[in-house]
Design an enzyme around this catalytic site. Structure first.
Site, PDB file in Angstrom:
ATOM      1  N   GLY A 256      31.190  60.555  22.259  1.00 43.61           N
ATOM      2  CA  GLY A 256      32.627  60.599  22.498  1.00 43.61           C
ATOM      3  C   GLY A 256      33.398  60.121  21.295  1.00 43.61           C
ATOM      4  N   CYS A 263      36.031  44.071  24.459  1.00 46.53           N
ATOM      5  CA  CYS A 263      34.753  43.378  24.221  1.00 46.53           C
ATOM      6  C   CYS A 263      33.956  43.907  23.027  1.00 46.53           C
ATOM      7  CB  CYS A 263      33.896  43.440  25.478  1.00 46.53           C
ATOM      8  SG  CYS A 263      34.584  42.442  26.806  1.00 46.53           S
TER       9      CYS A 263
HETATM   10  P1  NAD Z   1      42.252  38.084  29.548  1.00 48.03           P
HETATM   11  O1  NAD Z   1      43.111  38.047  28.355  1.00 48.03           O
HETATM   12  O2  NAD Z   1      42.354  39.212  30.522  1.00 48.03           O
HETATM   13  O3  NAD Z   1      42.442  36.737  30.403  1.00 48.03           O
HETATM   14  C1  NAD Z   1      42.474  35.469  29.846  1.00 48.03           C
HETATM   15  C2  NAD Z   1      43.395  34.588  30.676  1.00 48.03           C
HETATM   16  O4  NAD Z   1      43.317  33.252  30.174  1.00 48.03           O
HETATM   17  C3  NAD Z   1      44.860  35.009  30.612  1.00 48.03           C
HETATM   18  O5  NAD Z   1      45.375  35.165  31.908  1.00 48.03           O
HETATM   19  C4  NAD Z   1      45.534  33.828  29.883  1.00 48.03           C
HETATM   20  O6  NAD Z   1      46.851  33.601  30.330  1.00 48.03           O
HETATM   21  C5  NAD Z   1      44.602  32.685  30.273  1.00 48.03           C
HETATM   22  N1  NAD Z   1      44.683  31.511  29.407  1.00 48.03           N
HETATM   23  C6  NAD Z   1      44.736  31.455  28.057  1.00 48.03           C
HETATM   24  N2  NAD Z   1      44.799  30.177  27.647  1.00 48.03           N
HETATM   25  C7  NAD Z   1      44.769  29.402  28.766  1.00 48.03           C
HETATM   26  C8  NAD Z   1      44.817  28.015  29.004  1.00 48.03           C
HETATM   27  N3  NAD Z   1      44.904  27.140  27.986  1.00 48.03           N
HETATM   28  N4  NAD Z   1      44.797  27.572  30.270  1.00 48.03           N
HETATM   29  C9  NAD Z   1      44.721  28.436  31.304  1.00 48.03           C
HETATM   30  N5  NAD Z   1      44.672  29.774  31.146  1.00 48.03           N
HETATM   31  C10 NAD Z   1      44.698  30.253  29.886  1.00 48.03           C
HETATM   32  O7  NAD Z   1      40.748  37.982  29.011  1.00 48.03           O
HETATM   33  P2  NAD Z   1      39.431  38.551  29.711  1.00 48.03           P
HETATM   34  O8  NAD Z   1      39.299  40.009  29.431  1.00 48.03           O
HETATM   35  O9  NAD Z   1      39.371  38.074  31.105  1.00 48.03           O
HETATM   36  O10 NAD Z   1      38.313  37.835  28.821  1.00 48.03           O
HETATM   37  C11 NAD Z   1      38.054  36.432  28.923  1.00 48.03           C
HETATM   38  C12 NAD Z   1      36.730  36.154  28.243  1.00 48.03           C
HETATM   39  O11 NAD Z   1      35.670  36.836  28.904  1.00 48.03           O
HETATM   40  C13 NAD Z   1      36.668  36.620  26.776  1.00 48.03           C
HETATM   41  O12 NAD Z   1      35.877  35.725  26.048  1.00 48.03           O
HETATM   42  C14 NAD Z   1      35.935  37.955  26.884  1.00 48.03           C
HETATM   43  O13 NAD Z   1      35.258  38.292  25.700  1.00 48.03           O
HETATM   44  C15 NAD Z   1      34.955  37.672  27.995  1.00 48.03           C
HETATM   45  N6  NAD Z   1      34.504  38.863  28.732  1.00 48.03           N
HETATM   46  C16 NAD Z   1      35.366  39.853  29.014  1.00 48.03           C
HETATM   47  C17 NAD Z   1      34.939  40.963  29.747  1.00 48.03           C
HETATM   48  C18 NAD Z   1      35.888  42.079  30.062  1.00 48.03           C
HETATM   49  O14 NAD Z   1      35.394  43.163  30.445  1.00 48.03           O
HETATM   50  N7  NAD Z   1      37.189  41.897  29.950  1.00 48.03           N
HETATM   51  C19 NAD Z   1      33.597  41.053  30.166  1.00 48.03           C
HETATM   52  C20 NAD Z   1      32.745  40.007  29.863  1.00 48.03           C
HETATM   53  C21 NAD Z   1      33.204  38.919  29.147  1.00 48.03           C
END
Ligand code: NAD
Length: 442
Positions: A256, A263
């Site tokens: 694709g 990620c």
């Molecule tokens: P996101 O940006 O959707 O969510 C993060 C949240 O954390 C936000 O709501 C933000 O407001 C909050 N936040 C930031 N600082 C904060 C604080 N000091 N206190 C309280 N809340 C706070 O991010 P995500 O996609 O959920 O990813 C989070 C982690 O998980 C990352 O490290 C990512 O790499 C990992 N991850 C993501 C996925 C995915 O598919 N999105 C899958 C596996 C792992």
């Protein structure tokens, strides 16, 4: 068990909800007041299939709540998960300031009186972050607090996150203390999945290595797709032929426009960076990145070659999200593609079933129109580009699309349309790693 999740985004909100679904009491914490308020009022900050119904059910069962008060969540909950962002810096290293900030807040909330606490890193982080989190807590917390730090990486896929969380392939727990490991195993007891019990550093590495391997698989088949285009072969048949080998598997062998999302791009970069810092550079992953970039460039040059001049051409783009079944447009290849088309003067009209709002925000400053309907999107277009693999695009009525368009040209960047149907409807059908099909070659 009483669990706190700090960070109520794609990972935190879905993980917290699924923990509540299996019977735990969960407090989801976020420092975004508007988001917490919206959740308290039953509004969803993100689109994820099946999540809304599950949140409603668990909130009304009294097992799930939302707050901005991190300190009280730490006091009430024996296990505190960190699920905050870990975005990349310019140089590819991981920005750990969110993790450090939350660790300090947790440290401030800990007292010897509240008893033992486990801080779990669920965010994707470079190896050794857990040790640093422990050091931060030790440095800033009151003397005498009893705490362990654990790594429990998350492998959910956006778009089927609820399913993935309730039916994981495996659960990875990295802990250097048996007490923490035993408690973590109780958290996951309701899930019938193998638990991989490892040390902290190995758990952190498993996540970076897993995502980088999946990105590598995508780049591999994309590199093969370029060869197929030159050789007149069909990458879908090649993928099937190699994917039936159980040692390889068909998953993630979809040619694709390349990988995007929040990620893979950042995790590949992060893994390269940490490997270099450790003196064991993963050069292989630089090639993975190069192939990924080249895939979009090759696609754009094929569109350019077909249309000759892009300026003032009306181009319809189906898809804004980085993949199907999500409204997430972070690092979406569709967004990159649209930006490039706009820069070259094309008039782009785009449509996405769920990512219209997030997509419009990501495309601010770009001369693009977001359509409300996939058929309206193609009206008078000179070419239709499929940029995200939504099922409804695959099921489109191509005869109707042909009637609405000015010229009969499709560029399918996700190989999801039936080439024969497209040709039958009168289209010239360009896809990835396959011969171009034309009505006169029917
Ligand atoms: P996101 O940006 O959707 O969510 C993060 C949240 O954390 C936000 O709501 C933000 O407001 C909050 N936040 C930031 N600082 C904060 C604080 N000091 N206190 C309280 N809340 C706070 O991010 P995500 O996609 O959920 O990813 C989070 C982690 O998980 C990352 O490290 C990512 O790499 C990992 N991850 C993501 C996925 C995915 O598919 N999105 C899958 C596996 C792992």
């Amino acid at each position: 068990m009483n669990l706190a999740i700090i960070g109520t985004g794609y990972v935190g909100l879905t993980t917290g909800t699924c923990f509540a679904e299996v019977g735990h009491h969960v407090v989801c914490v976020d420092n975004d007041e508007a988001k917490v308020q919206a959740l308290q009022q039953g509004q969803m900050p993100i689109y994820e299939p099946d999540l809304e119904e599950m949140i409603v059910a668990n909130v009304s069962a009294g097992r799930l709540s939302f707050t901005t008060d991190l300190a009280s969540a730490v006091r009430e909950c024996e296990i505190v998960f960190i699920a905050v962002p870990t975005p990349p810096h310019e140089d590819g290293s991981v920005d750990l300031s969110y993790i450090e900030g939350v660790s300090r807040e947790i440290a401030d909330a800990l007292t010897p009186e509240i008893g033992y606490r486990i801080v779990v890193d669920k965010s994707t982080v470079p190896v050794s972050t857990g040790v640093k989190v422990y050091q931060v807590i030790e440095r800033y917390a009151n003397k005498g607090v009893d705490v362990d730090v654990v790594s429990n990486p998350e492998f959910l896929r956006e778009g089927c996150a609820v399913h993935d969380l309730l039916n994981p392939d495996r659960i990875v727990i990295g802990a250097d203390s048996q007490r923490a490991m035993d408690m973590m195993k109780r958290v996951y007891q309701p899930f019938s999945a193998p638990i991989v019990e490892v040390d902290l550093a190995s758990a952190e590495l498993i996540k970076h290595a897993a995502n980088s391997f999946l990105a590598l698989k995508i780049s591999y088949i994309n590199a093969v797709s370029a060869v197929c285009e030159k050789a007149g072969a069909d990458v879908e048949l090649v993928a099937m032929g190699i994917g039936l080998d159980k040692r390889i598997s068909r998953h993630f062998l979809n040619a694709g426009l390349g990988y995007g999302g929040s990620c893979f791009p950042k995790d590949v970069k992060g893994f390269i960076n940490v490997s270099e810092q450790l003196g064991a550079p993963l050069e292989l992953l630089r090639e993975v990145e190069r192939v990924n970039k080249a895939q979009l460039e090759r696609f754009l040059s094929r569109i350019r070659k077909k249309l000759w001049v892009l300026r003032k051409k009306k181009i319809a783009v189906w898809g804004l999200a980085f993949k199907q079944n999500t409204d997430d447009v972070r690092e979406s290849v569709a967004i990159k593609l649209i930006r490039r088309l706009c820069e070259e003067g094309a008039r782009v009209v785009a449509y996405d079933p769920k990512a219209a709002v997030t997509g419009a925000r990501a495309l601010e400053g770009c001369n693009v129109t977001i359509a409300d309907d996939m058929y309206e999107c193609v009206r008078d277009a000179e070419v239709l580009v499929v940029a995200t693999e939504w099922k409804q695009f695959a099921m489109a009525n191509l005869v109707k699309v042909r009637e609405l368009m000015r010229l009969p040209i499709i560029f399918d960047g996700r190989n999801i349309l039936h080439g024969d149907n497209a040709v039958h409807a009168g289209f010239e059908y360009h896809s990835i790693g396959r011969k171009t099909l034309r009505p006169d070659s029917e």
